[in-house]
Design an enzyme around this catalytic site. Structure first.
Site, PDB file in Angstrom:
ATOM      1  N   ASN A   1     -13.751   2.253   4.503  1.00 60.89           N
ATOM      2  CA  ASN A   1     -14.129   2.709   5.852  1.00 60.89           C
ATOM      3  C   ASN A   1     -14.147   4.243   5.946  1.00 60.89           C
ATOM      4  O   ASN A   1     -14.350   4.797   7.019  1.00 60.89           O
ATOM      5  CB  ASN A   1     -13.200   2.121   6.934  1.00 60.89           C
ATOM      6  CG  ASN A   1     -11.799   2.675   6.849  1.00 60.89           C
ATOM      7  OD1 ASN A   1     -11.456   3.353   5.885  1.00 60.89           O
ATOM      8  ND2 ASN A   1     -10.983   2.390   7.849  1.00 60.89           N
TER       9      ASN A   1
ATOM     10  N   THR B   1      -9.877   7.983   4.664  1.00 61.25           N
ATOM     11  CA  THR B   1      -9.391   9.101   3.836  1.00 61.25           C
ATOM     12  C   THR B   1     -10.290   9.321   2.622  1.00 61.25           C
ATOM     13  O   THR B   1     -10.225  10.374   1.997  1.00 61.25           O
ATOM     14  CB  THR B   1      -7.939   8.866   3.340  1.00 61.25           C
ATOM     15  OG1 THR B   1      -7.863   7.590   2.718  1.00 61.25           O
ATOM     16  CG2 THR B   1      -6.942   8.946   4.480  1.00 61.25           C
TER      17      THR B   1
ATOM     18  N   TYR C   1       4.213   2.618   5.777  1.00 60.83           N
ATOM     19  CA  TYR C   1       3.590   2.467   4.457  1.00 60.83           C
ATOM     20  C   TYR C   1       4.456   1.591   3.554  1.00 60.83           C
ATOM     21  O   TYR C   1       3.978   0.596   3.003  1.00 60.83           O
ATOM     22  CB  TYR C   1       3.401   3.852   3.841  1.00 60.83           C
ATOM     23  CG  TYR C   1       2.647   3.859   2.529  1.00 60.83           C
ATOM     24  CD1 TYR C   1       1.299   3.512   2.476  1.00 60.83           C
ATOM     25  CD2 TYR C   1       3.277   4.234   1.342  1.00 60.83           C
ATOM     26  CE1 TYR C   1       0.607   3.535   1.275  1.00 60.83           C
ATOM     27  CE2 TYR C   1       2.590   4.264   0.142  1.00 60.83           C
ATOM     28  CZ  TYR C   1       1.248   3.914   0.113  1.00 60.83           C
ATOM     29  OH  TYR C   1       0.557   3.938  -1.081  1.00 60.83           O
TER      30      TYR C   1
END
Ligand code: UDP
Length: 307
Positions: free
Chosen positions: A32, A35, A142
């Site tokens: 997407n 990053t 994360y």
């Protein structure tokens, strides 16, 4: 062989895509671009099928033999920017990928992380170590996301026989790192080349073990060729350096004379990290070949060409 790489426009993903193509794979990429960047795929764009989509909700219709699930912001600065997105990408994204693998009986190579060990109390870290993770800290989105994703892999393997290899990736660096992603190697090199101060968080005695990107990708390709039903493997370099040593080495290699300054320590920053890679050595006949100084020299060249 057909391969699908989620996060294929990212730092590691794009190196992996290139290597898979050179080994004769047909490659589909889902990214997407949160990053990652299309510029990372510039040299291969005519040879791949690319979907700019969010892995939480999308997988292509085409069947593939093997999926490399690398999609997720991975540097502390990036993954803390939108923690809901980060944990959802790990947990929901991995479920979406596993549903696809179940439907097509594709093999999954899941990019997990040394962060599952948290601030480790065992050193070096073996795959059998359960970790020491704060569920409530800034890194939890994360760390805990990846831990839950590993559990999803385990469940889909146990219930539905989806073949899975979980790769716990330790700090990796090299050309194509994003100069803004906030990781220590890119920060120090960029700061050094721009004439700024090198920002060491805390006293700099915390350690990491830095793996050059070509070594890491070599390990991933060996995993692709190593057929197993379920495996968990550390991949990384097992030479350990303190952050202050890293700063001094980068200054020496760039020939710059910048100051090193100390900023407050980061919350929950692991004090020591070094992989035990004996399992990967044994199963894959793999070991890292690029020492820190040579890897840094190539990475510095890359950043010089950007700056
Ligand atoms: N670090 C630092 N200065 C920076 C960036 C990072 O001293 O500008 C330290 C950070 O506190 C950590 C280590 O370098 O101890 C590695 O940080 P990084 O963000 O690269 O990845 P991590 O291994 O923490 O996921």
């Amino acid at each position: 062989m057909k391969a699908l790489v989620t996060g294929g426009a990212g730092f590691l993903g794009s190196h992996l895509v290139e290597k898979l193509l050179s080994h004769g794979f047909d490659v589909i990429v889902v990214d997407n671009l949160c990053t990652g960047s299309l510029s990372n795929l510039e040299s291969v764009k005519s040879r791949i099928t690319f979907f700019q989509e969010d892995v939480r909700y999308f997988m292509p219709r085409q069947k593939t033999d093997i999926v490399f699930h690398f999609a997720c912001p991975a540097s502390p600065v990036q993954y803390q920017k939108d923690p809901v997105f980060t944990i959802e990408t790990s947990v929901l994204g991995t479920k979406t990928v596993l549903e696809y693998c179940k439907a097509h009986m594709s093999r999954l190579v899941f990019a997990s992380t040394s962060e599952v060990y948290g601030d480790p109390l065992e050193h070096p870290q073996k795959e059998t170590y359960f970790g020491n993770v704060n569920t409530l800290g800034p890194r939890a989105c994360y760390d805990e996301g990846k831990r839950a994703a590993e559990t999803f892999c385990f469940i889909y393997n146990s219930l539905y026989k989806v073949p899975v290899t979980i790769v716990r990736i330790f700090n990796t660096y090299g050309p194509r790192m994003d100069p803004h992603d906030g990781r220590v190697v890119s920060n120090f090199i960029v700061q050094s080349l721009r004439g700024g101060d090198l920002t060491v968080y805390g006293d700099g005695s915390q350690t990491r073990s830095f793996c050059y990107v070509s070594d890491l990708i070599d390990g991933i390709i060996r995993i692709a060729r190593h057929n197993t039903e379920f495996e968990v493997l550390n991949l990384g370099n097992d030479e350990e350096y303190s952050i202050i040593e890293l700063a001094k080495t980068i200054l020496e290699l760039t020939g710059c004379k910048n100051n090193i300054i100390h900023l407050p320590p980061q919350i929950d920053d692991p004090v020591r990290r070094k992989p035990d890679i004996s399992k990967a050595r044994r199963l894959l006949d793999w070991h890292p070949k690029v020492d820190l100084r040579s890897g840094l020299a190539s990475t510095i060249e890359y950043f010089r060409s950007l700056i």
